[in-house]
Write a protein that holds these residues in place. Structure first.
Motif, PDB file in Angstrom:
ATOM      1  N   SER A 238      31.336  34.942  34.685  1.00  0.00           N
ATOM      2  CA  SER A 238      31.989  36.171  34.223  1.00  0.00           C
ATOM      3  C   SER A 238      32.167  37.167  35.370  1.00  0.00           C
ATOM      4  CB  SER A 238      31.205  36.803  33.073  1.00  0.00           C
ATOM      5  OG  SER A 238      29.884  37.104  33.482  1.00  0.00           O
ATOM      6  N   ALA A 239      31.200  37.240  36.281  1.00  0.00           N
ATOM      7  CA  ALA A 239      31.311  38.146  37.426  1.00  0.00           C
ATOM      8  C   ALA A 239      32.394  37.667  38.391  1.00  0.00           C
ATOM      9  CB  ALA A 239      29.971  38.259  38.143  1.00  0.00           C
ATOM     10  N   VAL A 240      32.457  36.358  38.606  1.00  0.00           N
ATOM     11  CA  VAL A 240      33.484  35.796  39.492  1.00  0.00           C
ATOM     12  C   VAL A 240      34.873  36.068  38.918  1.00  0.00           C
ATOM     13  CG1 VAL A 240      34.438  33.658  40.442  1.00  0.00           C
ATOM     14  CG2 VAL A 240      31.959  34.036  40.459  1.00  0.00           C
ATOM     15  N   LEU A 241      35.049  35.775  37.632  1.00  0.00           N
ATOM     16  CA  LEU A 241      36.357  35.976  37.005  1.00  0.00           C
ATOM     17  C   LEU A 241      36.744  37.451  36.955  1.00  0.00           C
ATOM     18  CD1 LEU A 241      36.168  33.324  34.164  1.00  0.00           C
ATOM     19  CD2 LEU A 241      37.436  33.181  36.322  1.00  0.00           C
ATOM     20  N   ALA A 242      35.775  38.319  36.688  1.00  0.00           N
ATOM     21  CA  ALA A 242      36.060  39.760  36.670  1.00  0.00           C
ATOM     22  C   ALA A 242      36.488  40.238  38.057  1.00  0.00           C
ATOM     23  CB  ALA A 242      34.839  40.540  36.181  1.00  0.00           C
TER      24      ALA A 242
ATOM     25  N   ASP B  60      32.002  26.124  49.264  1.00  0.00           N
ATOM     26  CA  ASP B  60      31.054  25.066  48.895  1.00  0.00           C
ATOM     27  C   ASP B  60      30.108  25.528  47.794  1.00  0.00           C
ATOM     28  OD1 ASP B  60      32.226  23.392  50.769  1.00  0.00           O
ATOM     29  OD2 ASP B  60      30.714  23.791  52.306  1.00  0.00           O
ATOM     30  N   ASP B  61      29.609  26.765  47.903  1.00  0.00           N
ATOM     31  CA  ASP B  61      28.695  27.293  46.873  1.00  0.00           C
ATOM     32  C   ASP B  61      29.388  27.381  45.519  1.00  0.00           C
ATOM     33  OD1 ASP B  61      26.640  27.539  48.675  1.00  0.00           O
ATOM     34  OD2 ASP B  61      26.860  29.702  48.949  1.00  0.00           O
ATOM     35  N   LEU B  62      30.608  27.910  45.501  1.00  0.00           N
ATOM     36  CA  LEU B  62      31.324  28.044  44.231  1.00  0.00           C
ATOM     37  C   LEU B  62      31.679  26.677  43.649  1.00  0.00           C
ATOM     38  CD1 LEU B  62      33.547  31.131  45.041  1.00  0.00           C
ATOM     39  CD2 LEU B  62      31.627  31.031  43.442  1.00  0.00           C
ATOM     40  N   GLN B  63      31.969  25.713  44.523  1.00  0.00           N
ATOM     41  CA  GLN B  63      32.272  24.364  44.036  1.00  0.00           C
ATOM     42  C   GLN B  63      31.030  23.742  43.393  1.00  0.00           C
ATOM     43  OE1 GLN B  63      35.097  22.928  43.573  1.00  0.00           O
ATOM     44  NE2 GLN B  63      34.380  20.899  43.043  1.00  0.00           N
TER      45      GLN B  63
ATOM     46  N   LEU C 212      37.409  27.520  41.826  1.00  0.00           N
ATOM     47  CA  LEU C 212      38.110  28.182  42.928  1.00  0.00           C
ATOM     48  C   LEU C 212      39.426  27.472  43.279  1.00  0.00           C
ATOM     49  CD1 LEU C 212      38.084  30.581  44.845  1.00  0.00           C
ATOM     50  CD2 LEU C 212      36.784  29.191  46.463  1.00  0.00           C
ATOM     51  N   PRO C 213      39.457  26.133  43.372  1.00  0.00           N
ATOM     52  CA  PRO C 213      40.752  25.498  43.630  1.00  0.00           C
ATOM     53  C   PRO C 213      41.785  25.791  42.542  1.00  0.00           C
ATOM     54  CG  PRO C 213      38.978  23.947  44.065  1.00  0.00           C
ATOM     55  CD  PRO C 213      38.354  25.156  43.430  1.00  0.00           C
ATOM     56  N   ALA C 214      41.357  25.840  41.293  1.00  0.00           N
ATOM     57  CA  ALA C 214      42.301  26.141  40.205  1.00  0.00           C
ATOM     58  C   ALA C 214      42.880  27.540  40.361  1.00  0.00           C
ATOM     59  CB  ALA C 214      41.614  26.001  38.855  1.00  0.00           C
TER      60      ALA C 214
ATOM     61  N   LEU D  57      43.050  29.311  43.229  1.00  0.00           N
ATOM     62  CA  LEU D  57      43.855  29.372  44.446  1.00  0.00           C
ATOM     63  C   LEU D  57      45.184  28.639  44.297  1.00  0.00           C
ATOM     64  CD1 LEU D  57      41.040  28.842  47.076  1.00  0.00           C
ATOM     65  CD2 LEU D  57      42.286  30.966  46.623  1.00  0.00           C
ATOM     66  N   ASP D  58      45.197  27.585  43.492  1.00  0.00           N
ATOM     67  CA  ASP D  58      46.417  26.804  43.304  1.00  0.00           C
ATOM     68  C   ASP D  58      47.342  27.381  42.243  1.00  0.00           C
ATOM     69  OD1 ASP D  58      45.543  25.072  45.245  1.00  0.00           O
ATOM     70  OD2 ASP D  58      44.782  23.575  43.830  1.00  0.00           O
ATOM     71  N   ALA D  59      46.860  28.329  41.446  1.00  0.00           N
ATOM     72  CA  ALA D  59      47.680  28.919  40.392  1.00  0.00           C
ATOM     73  C   ALA D  59      48.845  29.687  41.021  1.00  0.00           C
ATOM     74  CB  ALA D  59      46.850  29.844  39.529  1.00  0.00           C
ATOM     75  N   THR D  60      49.989  29.555  40.427  1.00  0.00           N
ATOM     76  CA  THR D  60      51.171  30.267  40.898  1.00  0.00           C
ATOM     77  C   THR D  60      51.038  31.746  40.544  1.00  0.00           C
ATOM     78  OG1 THR D  60      52.503  28.309  40.538  1.00  0.00           O
ATOM     79  CG2 THR D  60      53.687  30.397  40.757  1.00  0.00           C
ATOM     80  N   PRO D  61      51.165  32.632  41.521  1.00  0.00           N
ATOM     81  CA  PRO D  61      51.090  34.064  41.214  1.00  0.00           C
ATOM     82  C   PRO D  61      52.169  34.474  40.218  1.00  0.00           C
ATOM     83  CG  PRO D  61      50.990  33.698  43.588  1.00  0.00           C
ATOM     84  CD  PRO D  61      51.354  32.381  42.944  1.00  0.00           C
ATOM     85  N   ALA D  62      51.839  35.436  39.375  1.00  0.00           N
ATOM     86  CA  ALA D  62      52.788  35.937  38.377  1.00  0.00           C
ATOM     87  C   ALA D  62      53.974  36.581  39.081  1.00  0.00           C
ATOM     88  CB  ALA D  62      52.112  36.941  37.460  1.00  0.00           C
ATOM     89  N   GLN D  63      55.123  36.475  38.462  1.00  0.00           N
ATOM     90  CA  GLN D  63      56.327  37.125  38.999  1.00  0.00           C
ATOM     91  C   GLN D  63      56.283  38.611  38.695  1.00  0.00           C
ATOM     92  OE1 GLN D  63      58.736  35.693  40.859  1.00  0.00           O
ATOM     93  NE2 GLN D  63      57.498  33.839  40.816  1.00  0.00           N
ATOM     94  N   ASP D  64      56.711  39.426  39.629  1.00  0.00           N
ATOM     95  CA  ASP D  64      56.811  40.858  39.423  1.00  0.00           C
ATOM     96  C   ASP D  64      57.983  41.108  38.460  1.00  0.00           C
ATOM     97  OD1 ASP D  64      57.080  43.609  39.514  1.00  0.00           O
ATOM     98  OD2 ASP D  64      57.151  43.716  41.704  1.00  0.00           O
TER      99      ASP D  64
END
Length: 110
Positions: free
Chosen positions: A19-23, A86-89, A96-98, A100-107
């Motif tokens: 929850s802290a990471v996602l926040a 490595d720690d987060l994995q 973290l890969p999910a 980082l790989d997510a497409t940023p939202a369009q403005d």
């Protein structure tokens, strides 16, 4: 010369909460910082290519460090940060890969 590196305080791996990471990553500037750190590996707040000033980046890096997303070492008068990949994995496999790989939202204004 001291071979032992000093690091700023950060949570132990077992104490990092999803929850802290996602926040922390919910903030668009922090997400931009994380993507930039992923691209460059390690950087100081002043050297990151993000659309805010260095003091604001420093504030966001502090929040990311407290959440367990980055680690920051003391190197003389600088404080380079890097992702705790490595720690987060280990703690949250694939998270973290999910992100980082997510497409940023369009403005919507563009």
């Amino acid at each position: 010369m001291d071979d032992q590196m000093s690091f700023l305080p950060q949570p132990n791996l077992a104490n990092i909460e999803v929850s802290a990471v996602l926040a922390a990553l919910a903030d668009p500037v922090r997400l931009t910082i994380v993507r930039e750190l992923n691209r460059v590996g390690e950087s100081t707040c002043a050297a990151l290519d993000v659309p805010v000033n260095a003091s604001t980046v420093s504030h966001h890096l502090h929040a990311l460090r407290e959440a367990g997303v980055v680690t920051t070492r003391v190197a003389g008068r600088t404080r380079p940060s890097r992702l705790r990949v490595d720690d987060l994995q280990k703690r949250f496999p694939g998270l973290l890969p999910a992100i980082l790989d997510a497409t940023p939202a369009q403005d919507p204004n563009s």
